[in-house]
Design a protein around this motif. Structure first.
Motif, mmCIF file in Angstrom:
data_model
loop_
_atom_site.group_PDB
_atom_site.id
_atom_site.type_symbol
_atom_site.label_atom_id
_atom_site.label_comp_id
_atom_site.label_asym_id
_atom_site.label_seq_id
_atom_site.Cartn_x
_atom_site.Cartn_y
_atom_site.Cartn_z
ATOM 1 N N ASP A 99 0.829 -1.211 0.000
ATOM 2 C CA ASP A 99 0.000 0.000 0.000
ATOM 3 C C ASP A 99 0.865 1.264 0.000
ATOM 4 N N GLU A 100 1.950 1.238 0.775
ATOM 5 C CA GLU A 100 2.821 2.418 0.873
ATOM 6 C C GLU A 100 3.397 2.774 -0.502
ATOM 7 N N TYR A 101 3.826 1.744 -1.244
ATOM 8 C CA TYR A 101 4.507 2.021 -2.518
ATOM 9 C C TYR A 101 3.622 1.757 -3.734
ATOM 10 N N ASP A 102 2.381 1.372 -3.490
ATOM 11 C CA ASP A 102 1.451 1.059 -4.576
ATOM 12 C C ASP A 102 2.060 0.057 -5.561
ATOM 13 N N ILE A 103 2.551 -1.042 -5.013
ATOM 14 C CA ILE A 103 3.173 -2.093 -5.833
ATOM 15 C C ILE A 103 2.610 -3.452 -5.422
ATOM 16 N N ILE A 104 3.029 -4.485 -6.149
ATOM 17 C CA ILE A 104 2.742 -5.867 -5.749
ATOM 18 C C ILE A 104 4.043 -6.552 -5.404
ATOM 19 N N LEU A 105 4.095 -7.158 -4.225
ATOM 20 C CA LEU A 105 5.205 -8.032 -3.851
ATOM 21 C C LEU A 105 4.668 -9.457 -3.950
ATOM 22 N N PRO A 106 4.877 -10.134 -5.064
ATOM 23 C CA PRO A 106 4.267 -11.461 -5.242
ATOM 24 C C PRO A 106 4.691 -12.434 -4.135
ATOM 25 N N VAL A 107 3.749 -13.268 -3.725
ATOM 26 C CA VAL A 107 3.988 -14.247 -2.659
ATOM 27 C C VAL A 107 5.186 -15.136 -2.993
ATOM 28 N N ASN A 108 5.306 -15.477 -4.279
ATOM 29 C CA ASN A 108 6.387 -16.380 -4.677
ATOM 30 C C ASN A 108 7.764 -15.740 -4.557
ATOM 31 N N MET A 109 7.802 -14.392 -4.413
ATOM 32 C CA MET A 109 9.080 -13.704 -4.281
ATOM 33 C C MET A 109 9.560 -13.707 -2.823
ATOM 34 N N LEU A 110 8.612 -13.877 -1.886
ATOM 35 C CA LEU A 110 8.921 -13.690 -0.466
ATOM 36 C C LEU A 110 10.049 -14.588 0.080
ATOM 37 N N PRO A 111 10.109 -15.872 -0.322
ATOM 38 C CA PRO A 111 11.183 -16.707 0.242
ATOM 39 C C PRO A 111 12.588 -16.152 -0.031
ATOM 40 N N GLY A 118 5.241 -14.454 -15.993
ATOM 41 C CA GLY A 118 4.759 -13.161 -16.477
ATOM 42 C C GLY A 118 3.254 -13.001 -16.347
ATOM 43 N N GLU A 119 2.584 -14.074 -15.932
ATOM 44 C CA GLU A 119 1.138 -13.997 -15.701
ATOM 45 C C GLU A 119 0.880 -14.040 -14.188
ATOM 46 N N TYR A 120 -0.368 -13.742 -13.818
ATOM 47 C CA TYR A 120 -0.658 -13.582 -12.391
ATOM 48 C C TYR A 120 -1.805 -14.480 -11.931
ATOM 49 N N ILE A 121 -1.635 -15.051 -10.736
ATOM 50 C CA ILE A 121 -2.761 -15.693 -10.060
ATOM 51 C C ILE A 121 -3.099 -14.839 -8.847
ATOM 52 N N VAL A 122 -4.357 -14.442 -8.758
ATOM 53 C CA VAL A 122 -4.808 -13.610 -7.649
ATOM 54 C C VAL A 122 -5.741 -14.469 -6.813
ATOM 55 N N ALA A 177 2.406 -22.872 -6.139
ATOM 56 C CA ALA A 177 3.831 -23.099 -5.868
ATOM 57 C C ALA A 177 4.461 -23.959 -6.962
ATOM 58 N N MET A 178 3.653 -24.787 -7.601
ATOM 59 C CA MET A 178 4.149 -25.690 -8.634
ATOM 60 C C MET A 178 4.360 -24.968 -9.969
ATOM 61 N N ASN A 182 4.714 -21.185 -12.436
ATOM 62 C CA ASN A 182 5.686 -20.100 -12.526
ATOM 63 C C ASN A 182 5.059 -18.715 -12.516
ATOM 64 N N ALA A 183 3.767 -18.626 -12.258
ATOM 65 C CA ALA A 183 3.102 -17.326 -12.265
ATOM 66 C C ALA A 183 3.465 -16.534 -11.012
ATOM 67 N N ASP A 184 3.254 -15.217 -11.072
ATOM 68 C CA ASP A 184 3.383 -14.403 -9.869
ATOM 69 C C ASP A 184 2.089 -14.535 -9.077
ATOM 70 N N ILE A 185 2.236 -14.748 -7.784
ATOM 71 C CA ILE A 185 1.078 -15.033 -6.926
ATOM 72 C C ILE A 185 0.755 -13.818 -6.066
ATOM 73 N N VAL A 186 -0.488 -13.359 -6.152
ATOM 74 C CA VAL A 186 -0.931 -12.191 -5.400
ATOM 75 C C VAL A 186 -2.107 -12.603 -4.519
ATOM 76 N N ARG A 187 -1.992 -12.282 -3.224
ATOM 77 C CA ARG A 187 -3.061 -12.633 -2.280
ATOM 78 C C ARG A 187 -3.903 -11.423 -1.952
ATOM 79 N N PHE A 188 -5.197 -11.619 -1.772
ATOM 80 C CA PHE A 188 -6.023 -10.533 -1.226
ATOM 81 C C PHE A 188 -6.679 -11.001 0.063
#
Lengths: 82, 401
Positions: A52-64, B129-133, B147-148, B150-156
């Motif tokens: 929210d602060e930076y108006d970006i997405i930090l994808p879950v898969n990047m976190l590790p 390069g694609e997204y799962i929300v 996890a299996m 290669n998409a970027d994973i976004v949680r709400f």
């Protein structure tokens, strides 16, 4: 305006401070898992605040890959400048 | 030499601690006999089952049993092969036809479990390069599928339309997006605001998948799920489901109207690299699905039983996961792990089986989860409530009255 890891860091530490329940000194080298001992739910709240602060997405898969506060500062700058 | 099991020591200690307190083991209960969809024998005693996913009570349906027996005799005990090699029998094709009719959709694909259906769809549909929300409270099979791949994973945030919209806005407009929702969330039994969420997803140009595992059979005019009840059937790109709940056997599926859907049979690894379902299983499933299309009385009874159970547990002073009965799952909140285990054991002593949800599945919550069955009679629900009250007294669980 282009952001760098160093310009992101001070504000990032301010955002993380409320999550610093152990009251340790925060720096670029502070580890989320080892030093802050954040559980998965807290991590999610923290990630949402940073996004929210930076108006970006930090994808879950990047976190590790983001072990320290410095890693996150670098990732935020990189995403923001993309 | 390092022992690779060392990392599990905290879990082993926790489990052994629980057992050392003389507690009955909630994770190794054995059903010695199954008398009906709502009755079993444990330790030689008859108990009422209030913690199964047998929502529509199809497991002992005479037509379902007969179809399974016939297929077992005519087609043998197993296929010994993948769906794309020697493992597609007449029965698998008939099962997919039953699903197409049930959902009134053009395509259906049967997987060996519901877990694998999600694993296959998530890992194949969105690539680099694609997204799962996805909703933060999504089922493990959805997370594992992500996890299996290669998409970027976004949680709400769970069930937050606003948070979903905010996150979709941050994704590049031209990137492929898959929004993953569940009709009923199984831990607390709450339902998703699908009408609003699907509208937000479509506005952002995303494809939408809805997992209706815990809704099939009793939501919507035709029992298709929450997406039917919400009136968004023409907006949903994929529906994922399972045979291990209302259908009453095991297996998973995806249905869709997308003209290119069948290519998924080549690219979903959990579909390709495993043996197909045994002939008896797909025969039971196809028969059950066709019967569920017309199971209006069962549906009505399941809803009545769920609402009665919710209202009476609430009136008795139990703290519940939802304000009203939103599904056939009624989650009873426990103050901590110890009293959760005590209450669970007291219920078994009273002759009632519910699920004790391990805290790993619901961080921060200790739940005893009840799920109703269309075969629970009104008298059985009364009996369950009476036993809950006695178990609470025996376990020293404070009730708010």
């Amino acid at each position: 305006m282009s952001l760098s890891k160093d310009t992101v860091l001070p504000r990032l530490i301010e955002i993380i401070e409320p999550f610093n329940k152990k009251g340790i000194a925060l720096s670029a080298d502070t580890s989320f898992a080892r030093d802050l001992e954040l559980d998965s739910l807290t991590v999610m709240d923290l990630v949402a605040e940073i996004e929210d602060e930076y108006d970006i997405i930090l994808p879950v898969n990047m976190l590790p890959d983001l072990e320290t506060i410095g890693d996150v500062a670098g990732a935020v700058a990189e995403i923001k400048n993309k | 030499m390092p022992d690779l099991f060392d990392k599990f020591q905290p879990l082993i200690d926790q489990y052994e601690g629980l057992m050392a307190s003389g507690m009955r083991d909630p994770f190794h209960l054995k059903m010695e006999k199954i008398l009906s969809p709502t009755r079993a024998v444990v330790d030689g005693r008859e108990i009422i089952l209030v913690g199964t996913y047998n929502y529509m009570g199809m497991t002992f349906d005479p037509d379902v049993i007969a179809a399974g027996q016939k297929a077992l005799e005519e087609f043998g005990s197993g296929t010994t092969g993948s769906r794309v090699l020697n493992g597609t029998y007449q029965g698998h094709a008939e099962c997919e036809a039953a699903l197409r009719d049930f959902y009134d959709m053009d395509h259906a694909m049967v997987f060996s479990t519901g877990y694998q259906a999600n694993l296959g769809l998530m890992s194949a549909m969105a690539g680099r390069g694609e997204y799962i929300v996805l909703d933060a409270d999504s089922h493990a099979s959805i997370y594992d599928g992500c996890a299996m791949g290669n998409a970027d994973i976004v949680r709400f945030k769970h069930n937050s339309v606003e948070d979903l919209a905010k996150r979709l806005k941050r994704i590049p407009e031209d990137a492929g997006k898959l929004v993953v929702l569940e009709g009923v969330y199984s831990m607390v039994g709450d339902i998703a605001p699908l009408k609003e969420m699907v509208a937000v997803a479509k506005e952002a140009g995303a494809m939408v998948v809805v997992d209706e595992a815990h809704a099939m059979g009793f939501f919507g005019e035709n029992g298709r799920g929450v997406f039917e009840a919400a009136g968004v059937e023409d907006q949903v790109d994929f529906v994922v489901g399972t045979f291990s709940k209302s259908v009453g056997t095991v297996g998973g599926f995806v249905v869709s109207n997308h003209p290119k859907f069948d290519v998924l049979r080549f690219v979903c690894r959990p579909y390709v690299y495993t043996a197909s379902l045994p002939p008896a299983v797909v025969a039971c499933a196809a028969t059950s699905i066709r019967k569920l299309m017309h199971a209006h009385d069962k549906r009505a009874h399941l809803w009545a039983a769920s609402r009665k159970m919710h209202a009476e547990l609430r009136a008795a002073g139990f703290t519940l996961g939802t304000a009203e009965a939103e599904s056939a799952i009624i989650a009873v909140k426990m103050p901590d792990q110890e009293r959760s285990a005590k209450m669970w054991a007291a219920l078994i002593d009273e002759g009632v089986y519910v699920n004790m949800v391990p805290p790993q599945a619901t961080p921060g919550l200790h739940l005893l989860r009840c799920s109703l069955c269309a075969e629970h009679s009104d008298a059985e629900v009364d009996e369950i409530i009476a036993r809950f009250k006695r178990a609470a007294a025996a376990a020293g669980l404070p009730l708010s009255t």
